[in-house]
Design a protein around this motif. Sequence first.
Motif, short mmCIF file in Angstrom:
data_model
loop_
_atom_site.label_atom_id
_atom_site.label_comp_id
_atom_site.label_asym_id
_atom_site.label_seq_id
_atom_site.Cartn_x
_atom_site.Cartn_y
_atom_site.Cartn_z
N LYS A 1 0.84 -1.19 0.00
CA LYS A 1 0.00 0.00 0.00
C LYS A 1 0.88 1.25 0.00
CE LYS A 1 -3.76 -2.46 0.29
NZ LYS A 1 -4.70 -2.55 -0.86
N PHE A 2 0.34 2.33 -0.60
CA PHE A 2 1.11 3.56 -0.72
C PHE A 2 0.29 4.78 -0.31
CE2 PHE A 2 3.25 0.61 -3.46
CZ PHE A 2 4.60 0.94 -3.35
N LEU A 3 1.00 5.80 0.13
CA LEU A 3 0.41 7.11 0.36
C LEU A 3 0.75 7.97 -0.85
CD1 LEU A 3 1.36 7.72 4.10
CD2 LEU A 3 -0.91 7.22 3.19
N TRP A 4 -0.27 8.54 -1.48
CA TRP A 4 -0.07 9.29 -2.71
C TRP A 4 -0.23 10.79 -2.47
CZ3 TRP A 4 1.36 7.00 -7.28
CH2 TRP A 4 1.27 5.61 -7.32
N LYS A 5 0.52 11.57 -3.26
CA LYS A 5 0.46 13.02 -3.10
C LYS A 5 0.81 13.71 -4.42
CE LYS A 5 2.59 16.86 -0.56
NZ LYS A 5 3.64 17.24 0.42
N SER A 6 0.08 14.79 -4.71
CA SER A 6 0.40 15.65 -5.85
C SER A 6 0.88 16.99 -5.29
CB SER A 6 -0.83 15.87 -6.74
OG SER A 6 -0.58 16.89 -7.70
N SER A 7 2.00 17.48 -5.80
CA SER A 7 2.55 18.74 -5.28
C SER A 7 1.72 19.95 -5.71
CB SER A 7 4.00 18.92 -5.75
OG SER A 7 4.05 19.06 -7.17
N ASN A 8 0.90 19.79 -6.73
CA ASN A 8 0.05 20.89 -7.19
C ASN A 8 -1.29 20.31 -7.63
OD1 ASN A 8 -1.18 23.12 -8.35
ND2 ASN A 8 0.67 23.83 -9.39
N THR A 9 -2.24 20.31 -6.71
CA THR A 9 -3.54 19.71 -7.00
C THR A 9 -4.37 20.54 -7.98
OG1 THR A 9 -4.43 20.77 -5.01
CG2 THR A 9 -3.65 18.50 -4.79
N ILE B 1 4.21 13.84 -8.72
CA ILE B 1 3.40 12.78 -8.12
C ILE B 1 4.32 11.90 -7.27
CG2 ILE B 1 1.87 10.83 -8.54
CD1 ILE B 1 0.72 13.54 -9.39
N THR B 2 4.00 11.77 -5.99
CA THR B 2 4.84 11.03 -5.05
C THR B 2 4.07 9.86 -4.45
OG1 THR B 2 6.03 13.06 -4.48
CG2 THR B 2 6.28 11.19 -2.98
#
Length: 428
Positions: free
Chosen positions: A302-310, A331-332
């Motif tokens: 499982k991963f935690l996802w993040k966009s630096s500019n939504t 995208i991280t």
Amino acid sequence: MKKQKYIKRIIITLLIICFTAGSVTPIKADNAIVPISLELNKDWLNVPATQEQTTSYYKIVLPKAGRLKVEVRPNYKVECSFMKEDLSKVYFKTTYSKDYYKYLDSGEYDKLDAVFEAGTYYYTVAGASPNGEYAIKASFQPANNTEVEPNQTFEQAMKLTGGTVTGVISEDDEVDFYSVEVGKNQTFVVMPANYNKGDNSQGSSFSYGTFVIYDSNHQEIYKPYMLLKPVSFNWEEGTYYIKVAKGNGSSPSIYNFDCMLIDKGSDKVQYTYFDNLHQYMYMNSSVTVKPVVLPELQVNNKFLWKSSNTKVATVSQAGKVTGIKPGVTVITATSKDNPALSIYYNLTVQSISLTFEKYNVSLKTGKKYTIKPKMLIGASKRITYSSANSKVATVSKTGVVTAKKTGTVKIKAQANGLTKYITIKVTK
């Protein structure tokens, strides 16, 4: 009178100093070489013409292996060569006779640009008098290689335990060998350097035949067309070898790659990477990104996802990336099982366009008109149509409009979130 002569001598001396500033007089080398030291990464060295043809030997000292570029900007004609200090090998030789000003304007100069080992070299320039003046400079970029020489044979192979490998394929060293000791419960992974760190283009891709893996018997077992993404190997216990070589017709280069050994029995994720990246996408479109985890049987993926500019793109916790508007974002994905493992990539969202040949159409009752898209960039080829008033005109799934009775109606066309209207005027 004596005072005037003294002043005259001072003026002549000052003129000579001004004329020769920033230049060097070529040294003739008839029987013995009298070299001129050419410093690295300095500005152009201006060399004036002489009364007779002269060959100048420029001594270049490379403190370590790296890429050397020597440029010569001639006024008329020069003959250039590059060789070892002991003159045993000539790497480069050319005659240069094009007009100085053409090359000054275009930025194209006679140049040597290749990778060499540390050592002392000579660059020679033979000029033709009286128009033999020229300028010369040398630029150097160290390889900062981690390889330990010599490593040109299986027996000399440098042992790897993991991390980033930076090596040099030079004019005098066209092959490097590395060895890897793979344990009973280990998986070996090799990948382009800095993969999953931005645009995934920092590492060497290696052309066919320049990156080869051998087993303990020196038998070839893996030779990729190109090394573009991580590759894992579940080999038997033993010693394996990696050979990096100069390709046919290719130039010497500085290369790098990453490698690691993974414990198959580990209960934690040890490595993860993006298998198929979509670094460019259009707004109003979506794609799901699925990282690969190692060991392969690891279930805690499982991963935690993040966009630096939504505002540019969003990403769900299932890895679904959706383009919102044109721009760039990062995208991280961070492993929940091993938070120290965080991978990312740069995503560029591009605009989409939907236009038509006509936006205002006149039809007589009973007649038909086919709506024709003029430009469809980034949007899905599937366009949906609907009529605001089917009593005046109807529209089919393929965009065929049929005039029913007099009046005006708007036909709505939609694709990937874009909406455009075509006005239909029906007359008798």
